[in-house]
Design a protein around this motif. Sequence first.
Motif: not given
Lengths: 303, 452
Positions: B363-371
Amino acid sequence: MSFFSRLKKGLSKSRDSLAQILPKSGSKIDANTWMDIEDGLIMADVGAPLAARYIESCKKAADPMDKLREMMLTTLRQNTQMNQPEKIPFVLLVAGVNGTGKTTTIGKLAHQYGAEGKKVLVGAADTFRAAAVEQLAVWVTRAGADIVKQAEGSDPASVAFDTISRGIAKGYDVVIIDTAGRVQTDTSLMNELAKVYRVMNKALAGAPHEVWHVVDGGTGQNAVVQVEKFKEIIHTTGLIVTKLDGTGKGGILLQLCERFKLPVRFVGVGENLEDLMPFHAENYVNSLLPEASLAEPQPTESA
Amino acid sequence: MFDNLTSKLGSIANKLRGTTRVNEADLDATLREMRLALLEADVALPVVRDLLATVREQALGADVAKSLQPGHVIIKILHDALAATLGGQRRNLDTSKIPSVILLCGLQGAGKTTTAGKLARLLMQQGKKVAVTSVDATRPAAREQLQRLAERADVPYLTGEGSTPEAMAISALKQARLGGHHVLILDTAGRQVLDNSLMAEIESVNKAVSASERLLVLDAMTGQTALEIAENFHKSVNLTGCIMSKTDADMRGGAALSVAASTGVPVRYIGTGEKLDAFELFDPERMAGRILGQGDIVGLVEKMEATIDKEVALKAASKIKKGNFDLMDFAEQMGQMQNMGGISSIMKMMPGMNIPQEALKQVDDKPIKRMQAMVYSMTPKERQYPKIISGSRKKRIASGSGTSIQEINKMLKQFAQMQKMMKKMKGSGGKRMMQAMAGKMGLGGMPGMPKF
């Protein structure tokens, strides 16, 4: 005090409890005693499944107690060959969770390599914990080694890089990198550690030559996950078990060796500089299982 | 590798289905599994034995209603026994004296100094005037470490004068009195060994300052020795409580149970991370659930309450109700999730979700930042009406947020799905849907368990 007697003294608590339980070699063992032995092993943090497995195999053996000793030795005797670089410096990375005694251990390692006449440089890559650098500096000075440090909060990978570069430039024999303690569940800190590992390889191809994971001898089953996670990230090559003179019986190291096929490099048996000892499987088992205390073995077994 | 107890017992529970009484053979099989699970959680063996004896006794007498699974009843009995053991007498720290001394003791590396900083910060936030001091003359830089932490927590560090820990403690207490402090947190030296000299030192420090609270700091990862450690410190200073450190590494913390069972001393706080505010009141019910691997829904809710901006949440809720939840709300919600420690930390606390550690790591939280970056690169109109986002707009958003058109498409698709789901939840089906979800997670039909 010899290593053996010191370790024996430290482990005397579990020895005492096991001593009341363990039957003499060759004597008959009833079901209740078997259960007691199993419990004794569990109390020493050997872990329930491994303890059960030992007991199962011992039950069938002609001399159960010898069998138990032998099985433990087999578990503990992993490949002990160290990765030595062709030319200096020998680069060592030390890691583990918080509070296991990494900094103290590094002080002791620096002392030992120094005593062997080697030029030792230590990198203070624990830039997170308050006053960690000061603590390390005290140990390193005591050991007569040199230290590379940056400000608190700076990038640990950059400290590691600087230390190795300086180690190469100034012709140090041994470079040891200290890292901040981190729990294996903290993804961002584990990523940071992965970066330290990568950068070390950039500073010197093949480095780190050895990666030692420091485990507190009092740790329970959690140690298994710890070693597993760290190994995935920094490719651990050996274990150091600390505080074995304390209350911890260190039985967990049987499980760690069994699962990960890693050798135990050193054990910490005290708080002084010279209290870090090379690990001898036989001595350890003899200290854990009381009977062989009758004949103290020679501490000549190669580490 | 750690299958939780609930799933381990699942097969046994199913086998027991249909019987109205728990029979002995089945019970013993269940107890064996429980024994392994408790030992795996590092509960000390003597404590395990006592607990299971209690469970056995109660389970044999227990009637099991037809619709329930006897296995679950046994788990419930164990859960209650755990909670009762951990419960102790819960009360606030005694800070009635001015100044009150809170003495921290424990082995080396348990986390005493860090805990001192965390506790100081917490009490200060509760409106107390707090100071800290260390009488650890053994470990190099121990006092510097506490000084540094005190600075971060914004509480004064008092330097005790004197050559013995005792004298240093008395001197610090005097300063605390003069300074009008309510509470003095006193950090003591740790040892590797439970030796007499350490015990004598702590005992005499305690006598010199007559500490109101004497708290043992214990590493949550401690194995079977937790029992012995607790007993020894209890003997020497008559502990009034225990603080478990590093519970973020080992959520099950069976050591807490060993301490509570052997000394009767309650666990008061737990350390949950490196930062100074990673410190929580201990909740016995919750820890019992954690030891049993039932997740930590209460912890999740509390975390949500503490970190979520109520206004934002209320706004979002009303928008969901009205059906005009837009991309900006979406981004804000994502941000809230980030504040709670990211998806993985939320998932870890979900009950009944058997998520292997490996999966959690993925689970990577980075996509949230990108979103979020994508949403922030949109015009207000685009956020409100995503339908108008054409190819050329996508191109602009992509270059503005440093992402790609594919990613934007993906995000828009997810948002559309979410909107659809929200419409469903708005309708009367919402409640049933939640129930169905809870059922899937294996939470249905557990008597006495909190309903989620």
